[in-house]
Design a protein around this motif. Structure first.
Motif, PDB file in Angstrom:
ATOM      1  N   LEU A  84       0.821  -1.208   0.000  1.00 21.80           N
ATOM      2  CA  LEU A  84       0.000   0.000   0.000  1.00 21.80           C
ATOM      3  C   LEU A  84       0.860   1.264   0.000  1.00 21.80           C
ATOM      4  O   LEU A  84       0.573   2.215  -0.727  1.00 21.80           O
ATOM      5  N   PRO A 141      -0.190  -2.252  -7.349  1.00 16.09           N
ATOM      6  CA  PRO A 141      -1.549  -2.633  -7.741  1.00 16.09           C
ATOM      7  C   PRO A 141      -1.830  -4.104  -7.402  1.00 16.09           C
ATOM      8  O   PRO A 141      -0.911  -4.916  -7.310  1.00 16.09           O
ATOM      9  N   THR A 168       0.233 -11.538  -7.214  1.00 18.08           N
ATOM     10  CA  THR A 168      -1.165 -11.243  -6.938  1.00 18.08           C
ATOM     11  C   THR A 168      -2.053 -12.014  -7.923  1.00 18.08           C
ATOM     12  O   THR A 168      -1.669 -12.235  -9.074  1.00 18.08           O
ATOM     13  N   ASP A 174      -5.815  -4.886  -2.513  1.00 14.87           N
ATOM     14  CA  ASP A 174      -6.889  -3.970  -2.145  1.00 14.87           C
ATOM     15  C   ASP A 174      -6.914  -3.657  -0.649  1.00 14.87           C
ATOM     16  O   ASP A 174      -7.151  -2.525  -0.258  1.00 14.87           O
ATOM     17  N   THR A 177      -8.800  -9.580   0.654  1.00 17.34           N
ATOM     18  CA  THR A 177      -8.446  -8.693  -0.455  1.00 17.34           C
ATOM     19  C   THR A 177      -6.965  -8.314  -0.491  1.00 17.34           C
ATOM     20  O   THR A 177      -6.575  -7.383  -1.198  1.00 17.34           O
ATOM     21  N   CYS A 178      -6.161  -9.052   0.248  1.00 16.93           N
ATOM     22  CA  CYS A 178      -4.706  -8.909   0.140  1.00 16.93           C
ATOM     23  C   CYS A 178      -4.089 -10.273  -0.149  1.00 16.93           C
ATOM     24  O   CYS A 178      -2.945 -10.550   0.192  1.00 16.93           O
ATOM     25  N   GLU A 196      -8.991  -4.166   1.890  1.00 14.12           N
ATOM     26  CA  GLU A 196     -10.202  -3.475   2.339  1.00 14.12           C
ATOM     27  C   GLU A 196     -10.366  -3.421   3.853  1.00 14.12           C
ATOM     28  O   GLU A 196     -10.930  -2.465   4.372  1.00 14.12           O
ATOM     29  N   ARG A 235      -7.749 -11.232  -9.737  1.00 13.31           N
ATOM     30  CA  ARG A 235      -8.664 -10.327  -9.023  1.00 13.31           C
ATOM     31  C   ARG A 235      -8.709 -10.739  -7.568  1.00 13.31           C
ATOM     32  O   ARG A 235      -8.478 -11.890  -7.220  1.00 13.31           O
ATOM     33  N   GLN A 236      -9.010  -9.770  -6.718  1.00  9.01           N
ATOM     34  CA  GLN A 236      -9.139 -10.049  -5.287  1.00  9.01           C
ATOM     35  C   GLN A 236     -10.569 -10.449  -4.985  1.00  9.01           C
ATOM     36  O   GLN A 236     -11.502  -9.944  -5.585  1.00  9.01           O
TER      37      GLN A 236
END
Length: 106
Positions: free
Chosen positions: A29, A34, A101, A37, A48-49, A39, A104-105
């Protein structure tokens, strides 16, 4: 400061320095990586990570604890190498860590 390499699902690599004691998520972060996320802000309350740990680093990173395993149920395309990077603290031994990554998360 240990260097961490983040590879996105398209194969683009970004190497950044992370502070010892910070998490792999916090480092992503801070460096605008990218695909992370985060969240829940690192509370291990979402997935989301989600990242994949390179096989060479599995032992050094260590296994996921039960709570993390439970959260991975909400991730997309979970693999044996899946981890939540909010749960991985950077140590000097993680110099050169590579994570990928997902597309998509969760």
């Amino acid at each position: 400061m240990p260097k961490i390499t983040y590879i996105d699902h398209a194969g683009t690599a970004r190497t950044v320095e992370g502070a010892v004691g910070a998490t792999v998520m916090e480092t992503a972060l801070r460096n605008n990586v990218p695909g992370i996320d985060a969240e829940c802000g690192g509370a291990c309350a979402c997935a989301t990570c989600h990242v994949y740990i390179d096989d060479a680093w599995t032992e050094a990173v260590g296994p996921a604890v039960d709570m993390e395993q439970d959260m991975l149920d909400f991730a997309t395309d979970v693999r044996t190498s899946s981890r939540l990077c909010c749960q991985i603290r950077i140590t000097p031994e993680l110099e050169g860590l590579t994570v990928t990554t997902p597309a998509r998360q969760g």
